[in-house]
Design a protein around this motif. Structure first.
Motif, PDB file in Angstrom:
ATOM      1  N   GLY A 119      41.260  66.741  49.109  1.00 48.81           N
ATOM      2  CA  GLY A 119      41.183  66.612  47.658  1.00 48.81           C
ATOM      3  C   GLY A 119      41.793  67.805  46.952  1.00 48.81           C
ATOM      4  N   PHE A 120      41.522  68.998  47.454  1.00 43.56           N
ATOM      5  CA  PHE A 120      42.122  70.192  46.868  1.00 43.56           C
ATOM      6  C   PHE A 120      43.640  70.208  47.081  1.00 43.56           C
ATOM      7  N   ILE A 121      44.089  69.713  48.214  1.00 48.04           N
ATOM      8  CA  ILE A 121      45.529  69.630  48.476  1.00 48.04           C
ATOM      9  C   ILE A 121      46.186  68.648  47.509  1.00 48.04           C
ATOM     10  N   VAL A 122      45.556  67.479  47.301  1.00 47.56           N
ATOM     11  CA  VAL A 122      46.136  66.483  46.406  1.00 47.56           C
ATOM     12  C   VAL A 122      46.094  66.951  44.948  1.00 47.56           C
ATOM     13  N   VAL A 123      45.148  67.808  44.602  1.00 53.50           N
ATOM     14  CA  VAL A 123      45.148  68.402  43.259  1.00 53.50           C
ATOM     15  C   VAL A 123      46.423  69.226  43.075  1.00 53.50           C
ATOM     16  N   GLY A 124      46.804  69.970  44.099  1.00 54.53           N
ATOM     17  CA  GLY A 124      48.047  70.737  44.037  1.00 54.53           C
ATOM     18  C   GLY A 124      49.273  69.851  43.930  1.00 54.53           C
ATOM     19  N   VAL A 125      49.283  68.737  44.660  1.00 51.73           N
ATOM     20  CA  VAL A 125      50.421  67.820  44.617  1.00 51.73           C
ATOM     21  C   VAL A 125      50.519  67.152  43.248  1.00 51.73           C
ATOM     22  N   PHE A 126      49.392  66.681  42.712  1.00 51.34           N
ATOM     23  CA  PHE A 126      49.407  66.075  41.380  1.00 51.34           C
ATOM     24  C   PHE A 126      49.793  67.105  40.312  1.00 51.34           C
ATOM     25  N   SER A 127      49.328  68.336  40.452  1.00 52.19           N
ATOM     26  CA  SER A 127      49.681  69.377  39.489  1.00 52.19           C
ATOM     27  C   SER A 127      51.167  69.702  39.549  1.00 52.19           C
TER      28      SER A 127
END
Length: 152
Positions: A119-127
């Motif tokens: 989830g933290f990784i996908v937050v970076g990708v979406f950001s």
């Protein structure tokens, strides 16, 4: 025939493989895969958090299909860069909150900890996706229109 139709007009639907190999296509594919992994991890551990990754998985899949088939060019009533930007920002906020809560309530559950990590990784990708949309689409369009925002 218009230039928007696919190369194979007998099928009526085709995906642009060049788009899938572009930066935007790869980002959308990464978001799709990560949402699926998070969905599987939550399904194995905390089923009460399934709605967020499932909803983002469906929305990202819809945007991937719209962009790779160039169907968004036919739907001119929506501001697609703005819509895509809002999709990325809202997904980043939702996954940040869900990941923090899942990490706090995991109590050593491997699936929840893994889902929070992804989830933290996908937050970076979406950001990153939101940043690239803002930089390439929104600021360039504002500069082209000459609205005077850069003069201040």
């Amino acid at each position: 025939m218009s230039g928007l139709e696919g190369a194979d007009s007998s099928s009526g639907f085709s995906l642009d493989k060049e788009f899938l190999n572009s930066l935007k296509g790869r980002i959308l594919l990464a978001e799709l895969v990560l949402c699926f992994v998070i969905f599987i991890c939550f399904a194995a551990s905390i089923s009460s958090y399934l709605a967020a990754p499932l909803l983002e998985l469906i929305i990202t899949l819809i945007f991937l299909i719209l962009f790779s088939s160039h169907y968004h060019l036919r739907l001119t009533t929506l501001n697609w860069p703005c819509t895509d930007f809002l999709r990325c920002v809202s997904a980043a906020v939702i996954f940040l909150v869900v990941s923090i809560v899942a990490a706090a309530r995991s109590s050593g559950d491997g699936g929840a900890v893994t889902a929070a990590l992804f989830g933290f990784i996908v937050v970076g990708v979406f950001s990153y996706d939101a940043f690239t949309i803002y930089k390439t689409e929104i600021t360039e369009r504002a500069a082209e229109s000459g609205d005077g925002a850069a003069d201040a």
